[in-house]
Scaffold this motif. Structure first.
Motif, PDB file in Angstrom:
ATOM      1  N   HIS A  53     -14.474   1.598  25.669  1.00 15.20           N
ATOM      2  CA  HIS A  53     -15.320   2.789  25.683  1.00 15.20           C
ATOM      3  C   HIS A  53     -16.785   2.450  25.967  1.00 15.20           C
ATOM      4  O   HIS A  53     -17.477   3.212  26.644  1.00 15.20           O
ATOM      5  CB  HIS A  53     -15.195   3.561  24.380  1.00 15.20           C
ATOM      6  N   LEU A  54     -17.257   1.318  25.445  1.00 17.73           N
ATOM      7  CA  LEU A  54     -18.631   0.907  25.744  1.00 17.73           C
ATOM      8  C   LEU A  54     -18.817   0.672  27.238  1.00 17.73           C
ATOM      9  O   LEU A  54     -19.769   1.180  27.843  1.00 17.73           O
ATOM     10  CB  LEU A  54     -18.988  -0.366  24.973  1.00 17.73           C
ATOM     11  N   SER A  57     -18.548   3.920  29.192  1.00 22.77           N
ATOM     12  CA  SER A  57     -19.777   4.703  29.038  1.00 22.77           C
ATOM     13  C   SER A  57     -20.880   4.157  29.933  1.00 22.77           C
ATOM     14  O   SER A  57     -21.648   4.916  30.525  1.00 22.77           O
ATOM     15  CB  SER A  57     -20.244   4.674  27.577  1.00 22.77           C
ATOM     16  N   GLU A  60     -19.577   4.727  33.865  1.00 21.05           N
ATOM     17  CA  GLU A  60     -19.434   6.133  34.249  1.00 21.05           C
ATOM     18  C   GLU A  60     -20.698   6.923  33.958  1.00 21.05           C
ATOM     19  O   GLU A  60     -20.769   8.108  34.273  1.00 21.05           O
ATOM     20  CB  GLU A  60     -18.242   6.745  33.512  1.00 21.05           C
ATOM     21  N   ASN A  61     -21.662   6.279  33.319  1.00 23.75           N
ATOM     22  CA  ASN A  61     -22.922   6.924  32.963  1.00 23.75           C
ATOM     23  C   ASN A  61     -22.700   8.170  32.114  1.00 23.75           C
ATOM     24  O   ASN A  61     -23.407   9.159  32.239  1.00 23.75           O
ATOM     25  CB  ASN A  61     -23.751   7.231  34.204  1.00 23.75           C
ATOM     26  N   LYS A  62     -21.672   8.116  31.277  1.00 25.81           N
ATOM     27  CA  LYS A  62     -21.359   9.212  30.365  1.00 25.81           C
ATOM     28  C   LYS A  62     -20.856   8.604  29.064  1.00 25.81           C
ATOM     29  O   LYS A  62     -19.889   7.851  29.060  1.00 25.81           O
ATOM     30  CB  LYS A  62     -20.281  10.115  30.962  1.00 25.81           C
ATOM     31  N   MET A  63     -21.536   8.913  27.972  1.00 28.52           N
ATOM     32  CA  MET A  63     -21.172   8.342  26.687  1.00 28.52           C
ATOM     33  C   MET A  63     -19.853   8.925  26.211  1.00 28.52           C
ATOM     34  O   MET A  63     -19.672  10.143  26.207  1.00 28.52           O
ATOM     35  CB  MET A  63     -22.262   8.607  25.643  1.00 28.52           C
ATOM     36  N   ASN A  64     -18.951   8.039  25.831  1.00 25.58           N
ATOM     37  CA  ASN A  64     -17.636   8.469  25.365  1.00 25.58           C
ATOM     38  C   ASN A  64     -17.113   7.429  24.382  1.00 25.58           C
ATOM     39  O   ASN A  64     -16.365   6.539  24.755  1.00 25.58           O
ATOM     40  CB  ASN A  64     -16.668   8.632  26.540  1.00 25.58           C
ATOM     41  N   MET A  65     -17.573   7.534  23.146  1.00 25.07           N
ATOM     42  CA  MET A  65     -17.140   6.612  22.098  1.00 25.07           C
ATOM     43  C   MET A  65     -16.749   7.412  20.872  1.00 25.07           C
ATOM     44  O   MET A  65     -17.244   8.513  20.658  1.00 25.07           O
ATOM     45  CB  MET A  65     -18.274   5.658  21.715  1.00 25.07           C
ATOM     46  N   ARG A  97     -29.237   4.923  24.417  1.00 27.62           N
ATOM     47  CA  ARG A  97     -28.250   5.983  24.657  1.00 27.62           C
ATOM     48  C   ARG A  97     -27.126   5.912  23.623  1.00 27.62           C
ATOM     49  O   ARG A  97     -26.646   6.944  23.147  1.00 27.62           O
ATOM     50  CB  ARG A  97     -27.701   5.881  26.075  1.00 27.62           C
ATOM     51  N   VAL A  98     -26.689   4.700  23.304  1.00 26.90           N
ATOM     52  CA  VAL A  98     -25.639   4.526  22.295  1.00 26.90           C
ATOM     53  C   VAL A  98     -26.118   5.078  20.959  1.00 26.90           C
ATOM     54  O   VAL A  98     -25.396   5.813  20.287  1.00 26.90           O
ATOM     55  CB  VAL A  98     -25.242   3.035  22.158  1.00 26.90           C
ATOM     56  N   PHE A 101     -26.186   8.896  21.031  1.00 28.34           N
ATOM     57  CA  PHE A 101     -24.830   9.441  21.026  1.00 28.34           C
ATOM     58  C   PHE A 101     -24.201   9.298  19.644  1.00 28.34           C
ATOM     59  O   PHE A 101     -23.592  10.240  19.127  1.00 28.34           O
ATOM     60  CB  PHE A 101     -23.961   8.744  22.075  1.00 28.34           C
TER      61      PHE A 101
END
Length: 128
Positions: A53-54, A57, A60-65, A97-98, A101
């Motif tokens: 997921h890191l 993210s 893909e330049n999209k946070m998804n965790m 960003r992390v 998010f």
């Protein structure tokens, strides 16, 4: 030179030798200040899919965790956080960003993220 002056000179020389001894220790800078990367990754891997997921993210330049991933990042010690977000593909900006998010998931990463180039204005911490 009197006895007192000789004793003072010897004491000063010994104090100086003791003070600089850590600078000449067997361990190099890397060993003292950088963690064992395998230990850091092992901590992140405790959260199922966190590494995937890191990287997703990041690319893909999209946070998804998930919550567990954010918890794993929060649980890293200072050296691991410094190493992860100052070396390689994970930049200080990505670390910011992390942090933002993870805050939306209710996981507040510590403000001690001053590992991100604290001497540079605008990089004082994740999410500032």
């Amino acid at each position: 030179m009197g006895s007192f002056q000789q004793h003072l000179l010897v004491l000063t020389a010994m104090s100086f030798a003791v003070a600089i001894a850590p600078a000449f220790s067997v361990l190099g800078w890397e060993e003292r200040y950088l963690p064992d990367p395998s230990v850091c990754w092992a901590e992140i891997n405790k959260a199922d899919g966190c590494v995937l997921h890191l990287y997703a993210s990041l690319f893909e330049n999209k946070m998804n965790m998930g919550f567990d991933c954010c918890e794993a990042i929060r649980g890293l010690d200072y050296k691991c956080k410094n190493w992860m977000f100052n070396h390689g593909r994970f930049t200080p900006e990505f670390g910011n960003r992390v942090k933002r998010f993870c805050a939306t998931l209710g996981v507040t990463l510590p403000p001690s993220y001053r590992i991100y180039y604290p001497q540079t204005p605008g990089h004082g911490g994740l999410g500032h």
